[in-house]
Design a protein around this motif. Structure first.
Motif, short mmCIF file in Angstrom:
data_model
loop_
_atom_site.label_atom_id
_atom_site.label_comp_id
_atom_site.label_asym_id
_atom_site.label_seq_id
_atom_site.Cartn_x
_atom_site.Cartn_y
_atom_site.Cartn_z
N SER A 1 -3.42 3.14 2.40
CA SER A 1 -2.45 2.73 1.39
C SER A 1 -3.05 2.90 -0.01
O SER A 1 -2.34 3.28 -0.94
CB SER A 1 -1.94 1.31 1.66
N HIS A 2 -4.35 2.71 -0.16
CA HIS A 2 -4.99 2.95 -1.46
C HIS A 2 -4.94 4.43 -1.84
O HIS A 2 -4.74 4.77 -3.00
CB HIS A 2 -6.45 2.48 -1.42
N LEU A 3 -5.16 5.29 -0.85
CA LEU A 3 -5.15 6.72 -1.15
C LEU A 3 -3.79 7.14 -1.70
O LEU A 3 -3.69 7.96 -2.61
CB LEU A 3 -5.49 7.54 0.11
N VAL A 4 -2.73 6.57 -1.17
CA VAL A 4 -1.38 6.95 -1.59
C VAL A 4 -0.93 6.19 -2.85
O VAL A 4 -0.39 6.78 -3.77
CB VAL A 4 -0.37 6.74 -0.44
N TYR A 5 -1.15 4.88 -2.88
CA TYR A 5 -0.58 4.07 -3.96
C TYR A 5 -1.51 3.82 -5.16
O TYR A 5 -1.05 3.37 -6.19
CB TYR A 5 -0.11 2.72 -3.41
N ALA A 6 -2.81 4.08 -4.99
CA ALA A 6 -3.72 3.73 -6.09
C ALA A 6 -4.64 4.87 -6.54
O ALA A 6 -4.99 4.94 -7.71
CB ALA A 6 -4.57 2.52 -5.70
N ALA A 7 -5.02 5.76 -5.63
CA ALA A 7 -5.98 6.80 -6.00
C ALA A 7 -5.36 7.80 -6.97
O ALA A 7 -4.15 8.00 -6.99
CB ALA A 7 -6.48 7.52 -4.75
N LYS A 8 -6.23 8.40 -7.79
CA LYS A 8 -5.77 9.38 -8.79
C LYS A 8 -6.55 10.68 -8.61
O LYS A 8 -7.63 10.69 -8.00
CB LYS A 8 -6.05 8.85 -10.20
N ALA A 9 -5.99 11.74 -9.18
CA ALA A 9 -6.66 13.05 -9.09
C ALA A 9 -8.11 12.94 -9.59
O ALA A 9 -9.01 13.58 -9.04
CB ALA A 9 -5.89 14.07 -9.91
N SER A 10 -8.33 12.10 -10.60
CA SER A 10 -9.68 12.01 -11.18
C SER A 10 -10.68 11.30 -10.27
O SER A 10 -11.87 11.27 -10.57
CB SER A 10 -9.61 11.31 -12.54
N ASP A 11 -10.22 10.75 -9.16
CA ASP A 11 -11.15 10.13 -8.21
C ASP A 11 -11.81 11.17 -7.29
O ASP A 11 -12.76 10.86 -6.59
CB ASP A 11 -10.42 9.08 -7.35
N VAL A 12 -11.28 12.39 -7.30
CA VAL A 12 -11.87 13.45 -6.45
C VAL A 12 -13.19 13.89 -7.08
O VAL A 12 -13.23 14.21 -8.27
CB VAL A 12 -10.90 14.65 -6.31
N THR A 13 -14.26 13.90 -6.28
CA THR A 13 -15.56 14.31 -6.83
C THR A 13 -15.98 15.70 -6.35
O THR A 13 -16.70 16.41 -7.05
CB THR A 13 -16.67 13.32 -6.41
N ASP A 14 -15.54 16.09 -5.14
CA ASP A 14 -15.98 17.37 -4.58
C ASP A 14 -14.80 18.05 -3.90
O ASP A 14 -14.03 17.39 -3.20
CB ASP A 14 -17.09 17.16 -3.53
N THR A 15 -14.70 19.35 -4.13
CA THR A 15 -13.64 20.14 -3.49
C THR A 15 -14.26 21.36 -2.84
O THR A 15 -15.01 22.11 -3.49
CB THR A 15 -12.59 20.56 -4.55
N ILE A 16 -13.95 21.53 -1.56
CA ILE A 16 -14.54 22.63 -0.78
C ILE A 16 -13.40 23.42 -0.14
O ILE A 16 -12.51 22.84 0.47
CB ILE A 16 -15.47 22.05 0.30
#
Ligand SMILES: [Zn+2]
Length: 477
Positions: free
Chosen positions: A425-440
């Motif tokens: 529920s946090h991933l959908v309702y609270a997380a933001k694009a800027s919380d992503v640290t690594d993309t593979i």
């Protein structure tokens, strides 16, 4: 009842233990297991949200990657026994590891039109701003610059695959390949002169060269993208179908977006938009239809039957007052349903996090039922659902051995994520694009610790600001 252990089992177990237990043997090059314990990248210690068939989450897990593929996913406590020898490691403690997000509908170069005009009726917005701005500014270089800007934003926000419809799509493919993202990229064909091709014949011949150049590429899947049922004639739509079958490529289009489309098709064809495409043979597993807001039960059942992919774009639909797609019913029918941001001109950003949040909330509001479109379902639409919409669910969309290594690491330490009772529920309702640290993507690290590795972000922004000046001046003239 306990089964007695046979002698052969005991001997077998003994031999196994000898092989597994001997560290020298495990590390020697001659060991048959050597190839299987050498991995290129090991991501360890985070909560692994697999989105596999069981929706399994490893609270403290790992993902092992070799080349372009995920070779193993599991609990970190099993790692010692597995004995992987990695070239690189990412410590993901305090973070979540997710399948990369799949943006099923955008027009990436339109990032350069971000915020060009707002709060207008769709027809005013299109005819007074978008069409004139496109006619005066869209060149191959404009498209390349806008694509780099969109790619940087998507990598930062954890999008690893996107479906695109625009002009000069070969320039988009080149930039996408260089930056390392995965794309289903559709050259837009439309019944009026476009920035890249002035006639239908020129557009089809351009698309044919584009398809031949990129077909079979590991990251870019070329496609043909007729703009919409009301901007492409029946004859041309049939030509698109023949083209897609001949070259075995997907078809991307807008479908049933606004009430004005339903009205136009009803007046001209005496039917509804989705039924019209069914009648002329366009609905098939080749088709990815964006929006699909104005469809009835009969049309949804046909879309299901034909295995059409659907890109739900809630923020764009809200901003342009297009309406609310019947997503709760589409979920019940298990349609191939993903999420899309649409272009930045009609949404301002390419954040799939906002799209998930909005998708989950919008349908609760319009149905006055807070139980529809759960956080779990929104997360599914952004990952494995998007992969299904693109018919790529065997390759991407979840973290499973044998799939491509498209994944992201999300920092869970931010103030807006504290405390945390329920990760999904946090991933959908609270997380933001800027919380992503690594993309593979495809096993290649495109962002490490919030640093872009395949794009020069300052140069990308400088070029975008230059175009902002040019676009602004072109609209004043
Ligand atoms: Zn669109």
């Amino acid at each position: 009842m306990k089964k007695p252990i046979g002698l052969s089992s005991v001997i077998g177990l003994f031999i196994c233990l000898m092989i597994i237990g001997d560290p020298e043997r495990r590390r020697s090059g001659s060991n048959v297991d050597a190839a299987s314990i050498d991995v290129d990248l090991l991501i360890v210690g985070g909560a692994v949200v697999t989105m596999n068939g069981d929706r399994r989450v490893f609270e403290n897990g790992f993902v092992a990657i070799r080349g372009a593929d995920i070779v193993d996913v599991g609990a970190a406590s099993e790692l010692k026994a597995k004995g992987y020898r990695q070239k690189r490691m990412i410590d993901a403690r305090g973070k979540a590891i997710l399948p990369g997000l799949v943006n099923t509908h955008t027009h990436i170069p339109m990032t350069l039109f971000r915020g060009i005009a707002d709060d207008l009726d769709l027809q005013d917005w299109l005819t007074k701003y978008i069409f004139p701005a496109e006619a005066k500014n869209v060149t191959r270089d404009f498209v390349a610059a806008g694509t780099r800007l969109g790619l940087a934003e998507m990598i930062r926000g954890g999008t690893t695959t996107y479906a695109d419809m625009y002009y000069f799509e070969d320039a988009i493919a080149e930039e996408t390949k260089k930056a390392g993202l995965r794309g289903v990229l559709g050259e837009t064909v439309i019944d009026f002169p476009a920035p890249d091709n002035k006639t239908w014949e020129a557009a089809l011949s351009f698309t044919e060269s584009f398809v031949k150049r990129w077909k079979g590429d590991s990251l870019v899947m070329p496609a043909i993208a007729p703009h919409a049922p009301y901007t492409v004639s029946e004859e041309h739509l049939k030509a698109v179908k023949a083209f897609a079958e001949k070259h075995d490529v997907p078809i991307l289009t807008h479908l049933a977006e606004a009430p004005s489309e339903t009205k136009a098709i009803s007046e001209k064809r005496n039917t509804r938009p989705a039924l019209y495409l069914e009648k002329i043979g366009l609905l098939s597993r080749r088709l990815l239809a964006a929006h699909v807001v104005h469809v009835n039960e009969e049309e949804m059942e046909i879309l299901k039957e034909r295995e059409v992919g659907v890109a739900h774009c809630p923020q764009s639909n809200m901003k342009l007052s297009s309406g609310a797609a019947p997503i709760p019913r589409m979920l019940e029918l298990s349609l191939r349903l993903g999420l899309g941001t649409d272009g930045a001109a009609s949404n301002h950003d390419l954040s799939m996090w906002e799209e998930m949040d909005t998708a989950a909330k919008l349908h609760k509001l319009v149905t006055m039922n807070p139980t529809v479109v759960t956080a779990e379902q929104a997360l599914e639409m952004a990952t494995i659902g998007g992969a299904r919409a693109l018919h790529m669910e065997k390759e991407i969309g979840s973290l499973e051995a044998g799939k491509r290594a498209d994944l992201i690491v999300v920092d869970l330490g931010a103030t807006h994520l504290t405390p945390m009772y329920n990760l999904r529920s946090h991933l959908v309702y609270a997380a933001k694009a800027s919380d992503v640290t690594d993309t593979i993507v495809n096993g290649r690290v495109l962002m490490r610790d919030r640093r872009l590795l395949t794009l020069n972000e300052e140069a990308v922004k400088t070029a975008a600001r230059r175009y902002q000046k040019q676009v602004g001046e072109s609209l004043r003239n």
